[in-house]
Design an enzyme around this catalytic site. Sequence first.
Site, PDB file in Angstrom:
ATOM      1  NE  ARG A 203      -4.135   1.842   0.494  1.00  0.00           N
ATOM      2  CZ  ARG A 203      -4.461   2.881  -0.258  1.00  0.00           C
ATOM      3  NH1 ARG A 203      -3.699   3.214  -1.288  1.00  0.00           N
ATOM      4  NH2 ARG A 203      -5.547   3.589   0.011  1.00  0.00           N
ATOM      5  N   GLY A 204       0.884   1.969  -1.100  1.00  0.00           N
ATOM      6  CA  GLY A 204       1.843   3.052  -1.294  1.00  0.00           C
ATOM      7  C   GLY A 204       1.850   4.086  -0.187  1.00  0.00           C
ATOM      8  CD  GLU A 205      -3.185   5.725   2.090  1.00  0.00           C
ATOM      9  OE1 GLU A 205      -3.589   6.381   1.122  1.00  0.00           O
ATOM     10  OE2 GLU A 205      -3.854   5.501   3.110  1.00  0.00           O
ATOM     11  CG  ASP A 206      -0.429   2.211   4.899  1.00  0.00           C
ATOM     12  OD1 ASP A 206      -1.117   1.182   4.992  1.00  0.00           O
ATOM     13  OD2 ASP A 206      -0.869   3.355   5.139  1.00  0.00           O
ATOM     14  CB  THR A 207       5.156   0.576   3.364  1.00  0.00           C
ATOM     15  OG1 THR A 207       4.623  -0.026   2.170  1.00  0.00           O
ATOM     16  CG2 THR A 207       4.356   0.128   4.571  1.00  0.00           C
ATOM     17  NE  ARG A 208       4.322   5.747  -3.570  1.00  0.00           N
ATOM     18  CZ  ARG A 208       3.248   6.399  -3.156  1.00  0.00           C
ATOM     19  NH1 ARG A 208       3.342   7.313  -2.194  1.00  0.00           N
ATOM     20  NH2 ARG A 208       2.068   6.141  -3.666  1.00  0.00           N
TER      21      ARG A 208
ATOM     22  CD  GLU B 265      -1.064  -5.170  -6.592  1.00  0.00           C
ATOM     23  OE1 GLU B 265      -0.479  -5.462  -5.530  1.00  0.00           O
ATOM     24  OE2 GLU B 265      -0.853  -4.122  -7.200  1.00  0.00           O
TER      25      GLU B 265
ATOM     26  N   GLY C  17     -13.092   0.595  -9.122  1.00  0.00           N
ATOM     27  CA  GLY C  17     -13.931  -0.457  -9.671  1.00  0.00           C
ATOM     28  C   GLY C  17     -13.272  -1.273 -10.753  1.00  0.00           C
TER      29      GLY C  17
END
Length: 973
Positions: free
Chosen positions: A19-24, A86, A52
């Site tokens: 999740r990009g916003e958490d751990t990028r 994914e 969607g």
Amino acid sequence: MASSSSSRQMKHQVFLSFRGEDTRLNFTSHLLKALKHTGINVFFGEDTLEKGDQLSLALSQAIATSNLSIIVLSVNYASSKSCLAELSDIMDRKDTKGHIVLPIFYHVDPSDVRNLAGRFKISFDEHESGKLDQVQQWQTAFVEVGKLKGWHIEGGKFDRPETEYIKDIVEYVIKKLMNSKAGSASEELVRIDDKKRTILRLIDQEDSRVIGLWGMGGIGKTTLADAVYKEAFPKFEDHYFLQNVCEKSQKQGIESLRNEFLSELLNQKICIDTPSIGLTLIERLKNKRVIVVLDDVNDPDQIDSLGVKYFGDGSKIIITSRDRQVLQNGGANKIYEVKKLNENESLQLFSTFAFKLLNPSVDFRDLSNKFVEYAQGSPLALKVLGSKLYTKTKKDWESEVEKLKEYGQPKILQILKRSFGELDEIEKNIFLDIACIFKRLSMQEAEEILSCCYKGAMCGITNLVDKCLLDIDRRYGEGISVHDMLEEMGKDIVRQESKSIGMRSRLWSLEDVDKVLRYSKDLVNLREIFLIGCKNLRKIPRLPGAINLKFLDWTGCVSLVELPCLNHLASLKWLYLVDCYSLKKFPELPKNIEELYLSESGIEVVPDSIEHLARLERLDLRYLRVKNISSHISTLESLWQLDLSYCPIAKFPEIPRNLKELRLLGTQIEELPSCFDCQSSLTHLVLSGTSIKTVDVRSMIIRFENLVSLKMNDCKSLELLSEVPPSLGCLEAHGCTSLEKVTFTDQNLFEVPDDVFTIFSNCFKLNQDSIDIKETAMFKVGAQLVTWISLGESGCELQRLFFCFPGNEISANNFEFQRLNSSLNVKIAPKRRFGGRFLAFAIFLVADLTNCRHYKDLECICEYQLKATGGGNEKNKTKWYDHEGRDLESYFKFKGDHILILFNDDMVKKDKGYEEASFEFYIKGHYYCWDEDEDQLDDIKVKKCGVHVFYVDEDQFDEMASGGLYPASLFSF
């Protein structure tokens, strides 16, 4: 989430889902770097799926063609539909295709994942409220991944450091990949994975301390050693890959090479001036568990002299050599023969270069088999042959086969010579120059030197790389490398020019140069002498008859005290006497010389006779003891670059009118002359480190009307910088600790350049109440915006602006939208007129730049999204990064908070009814790592950000473009 950044259908070893916003910008970026550092091919990206959307075909294929997936389960992972898509696909392939899945529970409880509890329950409730058909499938996959064994990283002061977790994860991934059945093909050496695994198994054996790789030249020993080294070194305390031991020991001496080798391993400057290593150092080495590669060893004494026998228990030494006896006498416990490729492997590698495929086309299969037969299983020969035949017709192939038959018994060297023979004359000369003399120059150095010898030199170098006769070694900063077999071929070609050494075109051997200097009189064919570091050389003969000599390099000849008159060498273009400390007298030179490098020599006087060097273009006098420069230097009409840095001169020199670049770094100049005798073509002026107190830039511009770059870094006495015109593209004044005031000229009198860099970092006395700098920045943004719009995107050069100065506050009059941290939302004002309009965004960031070494090491990234009234969105990403313009001599040391004002033409958008814009900012610091092919990145926290919006109506274009005037009234703020 992970996503596709390329359309190529290629195999990835690891698929990374997150999740990009958490751990990028933290854990995932560090994990990615560690995986890549070991040579693992990771599928990683940052594009997003629309709401969607189903899982994209590119992502599904990437998962399918990966051996293993790492899933970083963070607190907001389940809130992303694309991440769940994914995950569902990954778990499906685990169950049906045996795909390996490794979960990392990052700051989340694994039981919450298994039980859909906590934040994850909230996320799935929101998805269910949206009545999405896939939710049940996502929930099942999410619960299943929570049941798998993985790493639980809780965080907090009682948990292990994340670096330790990452080390464990990478080692585990390597083991999983090595045990998986899937293999990978290497362009450099087919089935290298099989060979690599064999060596890695030897490394795991306790009785295999010294491992030898033995095989003929060009067979791939170094490539194999490099692949093994990249995979194995994370398991060791320290590591080093020492290339070309034979060549380096001959050039610099084994003692010097040993000092370099041990300094790298011990992370400390080591200087041993005795044949043996002292007891204290031996004890330190015994405490080191290391892995090292000694590449291309031709004497067992080299192994012993480097001290590898003293390394601690568990250390591994990999040695490559063409001579099995060298390995045996050097103490190799195991010797692995790197054999020739078999027929199928050879055909696959040949096809990779001849067709860019793994197999030949049907019409060329028989011809391909003939070339494979001639190459005799040599990867180097296969690469050279395949590259030469790429895109050629079948008739060309048949003709090449007939030519090879002329040799009778096929030999690899003959194949290589065939490729050389088909080069044009310029390409031949460039190849011989590099193979014999300029091996491992950087691309920039090679271009600068060879462009003076040959027209189209850069094109020639590129063609040689395409033909696999040269290579670009990115591990050593874009250096040009030559395979040792090709190097030997080039030197053999020069040797065959004449039995007489003096009749050859190039000299590189110290013994040959010594013979020529002592005895030879017939030097008519001699073009280049390359003689570096000859510490005992005291005198040079006149070199009679060397009428075609173009290049002389005597760098580092520290005992050289005398040069003869060289004005009879009519073809001499370049002379290097760098670090010739004992040389006191300025040399007598021919008038045709173009480049003269005398830095750090013992010369104390630049005589009036320099006026005779009418074609001199570059003159490097750095670190000389010269106090006065002859005024006759101003008569040199061809001189465009002059470097007087660190000379004890106190007066601004008289310079020729055509001079473009003048470097006065670290001189004793205290003031600039109030007037000048004539106009000048000067474009770049460096005054950094001088004692100048006041600079009126406008009066300087009147004399230097073409000046685009002024550097005054670390001028500790500088107090006032006045009348700076906006036409100055680059103004650097880093570390001017006494600078209190900067003023700018009437903005409307000068044209603003496309590239603007204005740097006042670490100028802590600069009047923070003054708004000149900020207003000037905003004016220049507006001027660049006018240029971009009036000329149109296709007709305009790249527009960039980068301002940097100390501080952490900026007025809302300049930036009306501001917010702490790294993101903000902006409301777009509604249109006031009919017709179209453009939006442009200038931004400011506040960050602590402590430990940053140069502003050009900073990569500032802006991701922004424009939202239209009707619901349409436009996503954009832009960045500021200009490492290519980096001055390698200037290293800044930033302290504390700094304000960055940024703009480029990616921030100009045609208004499509937008009502809101959201921005996210990142800053990364680039630090080059020699062990990797790319820079290391450190994240720098954005403390505060701001945006100013320019509104430009289309009906104002003509008004804006006319007269080059850019008053504020033309913009709606």
